[in-house]
Write a protein that holds these residues in place. Structure first.
Motif, PDB file in Angstrom:
ATOM      1  N   MET A 113       0.923  -1.172   0.001  1.00  0.00           N
ATOM      2  CA  MET A 113       0.038   0.049   0.062  1.00  0.00           C
ATOM      3  C   MET A 113       0.833   1.276   0.011  1.00  0.00           C
ATOM      4  O   MET A 113       0.569   2.182  -0.627  1.00  0.00           O
ATOM      5  N   ASP A 114       2.032   1.408   0.769  1.00  0.00           N
ATOM      6  CA  ASP A 114       2.736   2.452   0.787  1.00  0.00           C
ATOM      7  C   ASP A 114       3.523   2.719  -0.634  1.00  0.00           C
ATOM      8  O   ASP A 114       3.866   3.831  -1.003  1.00  0.00           O
ATOM      9  N   HIS A 115       3.883   1.528  -1.450  1.00  0.00           N
ATOM     10  CA  HIS A 115       4.294   1.664  -2.658  1.00  0.00           C
ATOM     11  C   HIS A 115       3.410   2.175  -3.754  1.00  0.00           C
ATOM     12  O   HIS A 115       3.830   1.991  -4.755  1.00  0.00           O
ATOM     13  N   GLY A 116       1.942   2.111  -3.438  1.00  0.00           N
ATOM     14  CA  GLY A 116       1.135   2.276  -4.215  1.00  0.00           C
ATOM     15  C   GLY A 116       0.562   1.483  -5.158  1.00  0.00           C
ATOM     16  O   GLY A 116      -0.088   1.416  -6.654  1.00  0.00           O
ATOM     17  N   ALA A 117       0.908   0.162  -4.750  1.00  0.00           N
ATOM     18  CA  ALA A 117       0.658  -1.175  -5.585  1.00  0.00           C
ATOM     19  C   ALA A 117      -0.973  -1.102  -5.610  1.00  0.00           C
ATOM     20  O   ALA A 117      -1.563  -1.643  -6.682  1.00  0.00           O
ATOM     21  N   PHE A 118      -1.670  -0.613  -4.570  1.00  0.00           N
ATOM     22  CA  PHE A 118      -3.234  -0.494  -4.797  1.00  0.00           C
ATOM     23  C   PHE A 118      -3.508   0.482  -3.732  1.00  0.00           C
ATOM     24  O   PHE A 118      -2.708   0.764  -2.873  1.00  0.00           O
ATOM     25  N   SER A 119      -4.843   0.844  -3.685  1.00  0.00           N
ATOM     26  CA  SER A 119      -5.260   1.643  -2.624  1.00  0.00           C
ATOM     27  C   SER A 119      -6.551   1.032  -2.148  1.00  0.00           C
ATOM     28  O   SER A 119      -7.408   0.426  -2.883  1.00  0.00           O
ATOM     29  N   LEU A 120      -6.854   1.169  -0.925  1.00  0.00           N
ATOM     30  CA  LEU A 120      -8.146   0.901  -0.236  1.00  0.00           C
ATOM     31  C   LEU A 120      -8.595   1.855   0.649  1.00  0.00           C
ATOM     32  O   LEU A 120      -7.916   2.757   1.116  1.00  0.00           O
ATOM     33  N   SER A 121      -9.753   2.045   0.753  1.00  0.00           N
ATOM     34  CA  SER A 121     -10.796   2.736   1.753  1.00  0.00           C
ATOM     35  C   SER A 121     -10.261   2.127   3.085  1.00  0.00           C
ATOM     36  O   SER A 121     -10.154   0.953   3.482  1.00  0.00           O
ATOM     37  N   PRO A 122     -10.137   3.197   4.064  1.00  0.00           N
ATOM     38  CA  PRO A 122      -9.647   2.693   5.581  1.00  0.00           C
ATOM     39  C   PRO A 122     -10.880   1.660   5.976  1.00  0.00           C
ATOM     40  O   PRO A 122     -10.377   0.817   7.050  1.00  0.00           O
ATOM     41  N   GLU A 123     -11.996   1.727   5.498  1.00  0.00           N
ATOM     42  CA  GLU A 123     -13.081   1.124   6.185  1.00  0.00           C
ATOM     43  C   GLU A 123     -12.614  -0.312   5.449  1.00  0.00           C
ATOM     44  O   GLU A 123     -13.531  -1.499   6.039  1.00  0.00           O
ATOM     45  N   GLU A 124     -11.822  -0.706   4.702  1.00  0.00           N
ATOM     46  CA  GLU A 124     -11.545  -1.948   4.213  1.00  0.00           C
ATOM     47  C   GLU A 124     -10.612  -2.563   4.827  1.00  0.00           C
ATOM     48  O   GLU A 124      -9.979  -3.577   4.441  1.00  0.00           O
ATOM     49  N   LEU A 125      -9.833  -2.023   5.810  1.00  0.00           N
ATOM     50  CA  LEU A 125      -8.685  -2.534   6.405  1.00  0.00           C
ATOM     51  C   LEU A 125      -8.730  -4.021   6.988  1.00  0.00           C
ATOM     52  O   LEU A 125      -7.817  -4.802   6.722  1.00  0.00           O
ATOM     53  N   VAL A 126      -9.671  -4.159   7.656  1.00  0.00           N
ATOM     54  CA  VAL A 126     -10.092  -5.736   8.097  1.00  0.00           C
ATOM     55  C   VAL A 126      -9.963  -6.585   6.979  1.00  0.00           C
ATOM     56  O   VAL A 126      -9.378  -7.676   7.404  1.00  0.00           O
ATOM     57  N   GLU A 127     -10.865  -6.504   6.101  1.00  0.00           N
ATOM     58  CA  GLU A 127     -10.777  -7.151   5.201  1.00  0.00           C
ATOM     59  C   GLU A 127      -9.490  -7.532   4.260  1.00  0.00           C
ATOM     60  O   GLU A 127      -9.069  -8.423   3.835  1.00  0.00           O
ATOM     61  N   ALA A 128      -8.649  -6.217   4.286  1.00  0.00           N
ATOM     62  CA  ALA A 128      -7.386  -6.332   3.650  1.00  0.00           C
ATOM     63  C   ALA A 128      -6.420  -7.281   4.450  1.00  0.00           C
ATOM     64  O   ALA A 128      -5.700  -8.088   3.933  1.00  0.00           O
ATOM     65  N   VAL A 129      -6.564  -7.169   5.646  1.00  0.00           N
ATOM     66  CA  VAL A 129      -5.805  -8.107   6.538  1.00  0.00           C
ATOM     67  C   VAL A 129      -6.215  -9.539   6.444  1.00  0.00           C
ATOM     68  O   VAL A 129      -5.363 -10.417   6.322  1.00  0.00           O
ATOM     69  N   LEU A 130      -7.363  -9.891   6.189  1.00  0.00           N
ATOM     70  CA  LEU A 130      -7.994 -11.169   6.023  1.00  0.00           C
ATOM     71  C   LEU A 130      -7.341 -11.696   4.548  1.00  0.00           C
ATOM     72  O   LEU A 130      -6.713 -12.832   4.336  1.00  0.00           O
ATOM     73  N   VAL A 131      -7.150 -10.655   3.508  1.00  0.00           N
ATOM     74  CA  VAL A 131      -6.631 -11.046   2.183  1.00  0.00           C
ATOM     75  C   VAL A 131      -5.152 -11.510   2.467  1.00  0.00           C
ATOM     76  O   VAL A 131      -4.570 -12.443   2.126  1.00  0.00           O
ATOM     77  N   ALA A 132      -4.426 -10.821   3.214  1.00  0.00           N
ATOM     78  CA  ALA A 132      -2.946 -10.900   3.506  1.00  0.00           C
ATOM     79  C   ALA A 132      -2.764 -12.132   4.401  1.00  0.00           C
ATOM     80  O   ALA A 132      -2.015 -12.980   4.124  1.00  0.00           O
ATOM     81  N   LEU A 133      -3.633 -12.417   5.287  1.00  0.00           N
ATOM     82  CA  LEU A 133      -3.470 -13.730   6.084  1.00  0.00           C
ATOM     83  C   LEU A 133      -3.595 -14.927   5.064  1.00  0.00           C
ATOM     84  O   LEU A 133      -3.129 -15.981   5.156  1.00  0.00           O
ATOM     85  N   VAL A 134      -4.863 -15.113   4.273  1.00  0.00           N
ATOM     86  CA  VAL A 134      -5.137 -16.040   3.698  1.00  0.00           C
ATOM     87  C   VAL A 134      -4.107 -16.422   2.618  1.00  0.00           C
ATOM     88  O   VAL A 134      -3.465 -17.248   2.256  1.00  0.00           O
ATOM     89  N   ARG A 135      -3.705 -15.241   1.805  1.00  0.00           N
ATOM     90  CA  ARG A 135      -2.511 -15.318   1.052  1.00  0.00           C
ATOM     91  C   ARG A 135      -1.259 -15.709   1.278  1.00  0.00           C
ATOM     92  O   ARG A 135      -0.294 -16.230   0.850  1.00  0.00           O
ATOM     93  N   GLY A 136      -0.943 -15.419   2.621  1.00  0.00           N
ATOM     94  CA  GLY A 136       0.100 -15.826   3.528  1.00  0.00           C
ATOM     95  C   GLY A 136       0.190 -16.979   4.195  1.00  0.00           C
ATOM     96  O   GLY A 136       0.897 -17.580   4.846  1.00  0.00           O
ATOM     97  N   GLN A 137      -0.995 -17.719   3.693  1.00  0.00           N
ATOM     98  CA  GLN A 137      -1.308 -19.195   4.125  1.00  0.00           C
ATOM     99  C   GLN A 137      -1.379 -19.171   5.862  1.00  0.00           C
ATOM    100  O   GLN A 137      -0.854 -20.364   6.175  1.00  0.00           O
ATOM    101  N   VAL A 138      -1.752 -18.365   6.294  1.00  0.00           N
ATOM    102  CA  VAL A 138      -2.199 -18.311   7.845  1.00  0.00           C
ATOM    103  C   VAL A 138      -3.632 -18.937   7.701  1.00  0.00           C
ATOM    104  O   VAL A 138      -4.286 -18.162   7.224  1.00  0.00           O
ATOM    105  N   PRO A 139      -3.764 -20.212   8.398  1.00  0.00           N
ATOM    106  CA  PRO A 139      -5.205 -20.775   8.590  1.00  0.00           C
ATOM    107  C   PRO A 139      -5.954 -19.807   9.246  1.00  0.00           C
ATOM    108  O   PRO A 139      -5.594 -19.446  10.338  1.00  0.00           O
ATOM    109  N   VAL A 140      -7.096 -19.321   8.678  1.00  0.00           N
ATOM    110  CA  VAL A 140      -8.152 -18.433   9.359  1.00  0.00           C
ATOM    111  C   VAL A 140      -9.639 -19.252   9.390  1.00  0.00           C
ATOM    112  O   VAL A 140     -10.010 -19.530   8.103  1.00  0.00           O
TER     113      VAL A 140
END
Length: 146
Positions: A113-140
């Motif tokens: 996000m800091d490098h501008g790869a994509f932008s999200l509204s602040p209201e989507e941060l929890v969902e973005a964390v879920l994306v990161a966890l799932v893609r990082g192979q953390v079982p949720v």
């Protein structure tokens, strides 16, 4: 006992969450605008031995795909999901055992996000964390909200 971190318009960044993931306690991640009674959060906050878990609600137009109680795909306005079965309600708990890979996945998300790869509204941060966890192979685990 868990540590709570609220994400939303006031923060806009994930630094506080990354710092909280020290592996000593579970970390509750809550959307800044989430208003929910403690009883509804109990399935994910009360068990110190529980796996990393997100509160979800059934929704065929949602942002999550859950199979056998595990989130296998997560999305945001930038990350598309096909065949959605549920939606995030804006609350999850990261277990202490998952802290190291979660911290790495979330730090990578913040860097993107800091490098501008994509932008999200602040209201989507929890969902973005879920994306990161799932893609990082953390079982949720997905638990339906009561």
């Amino acid at each position: 006992m868990s540590v709570a971190v609220r994400l939303g318009a006031e923060t806009g960044r994930l630094d506080q969450l990354i710092a909280a993931l020290d592996g000593q306690a579970s970390v509750a991640v809550l959307a800044g605008d989430l208003v929910v009674p403690d009883r509804a959060l109990a399935p994910v906050t009360d068990d110190p031995f529980a796996a990393t878990t997100a509160l979800v609600a059934p929704d065929p137009h949602g942002d999550l795909v859950i199979r056998h109680h595990r989130i296998v795909s997560a999305g945001t306005s930038f990350h598309a999901v096909e065949g959605a079965t549920h939606r995030s309600v804006g609350a999850l708990v990261i277990a202490p055992a998952d802290a190291p890979p979660a911290r790495e996945a979330i730090a990578d998300l913040q860097a993107a996000m800091d490098h501008g790869a994509f932008s999200l509204s602040p209201e989507e941060l929890v969902e973005a964390v879920l994306v990161a966890l799932v893609r990082g192979q953390v079982p949720v685990r997905g638990v339906n909200i009561v």
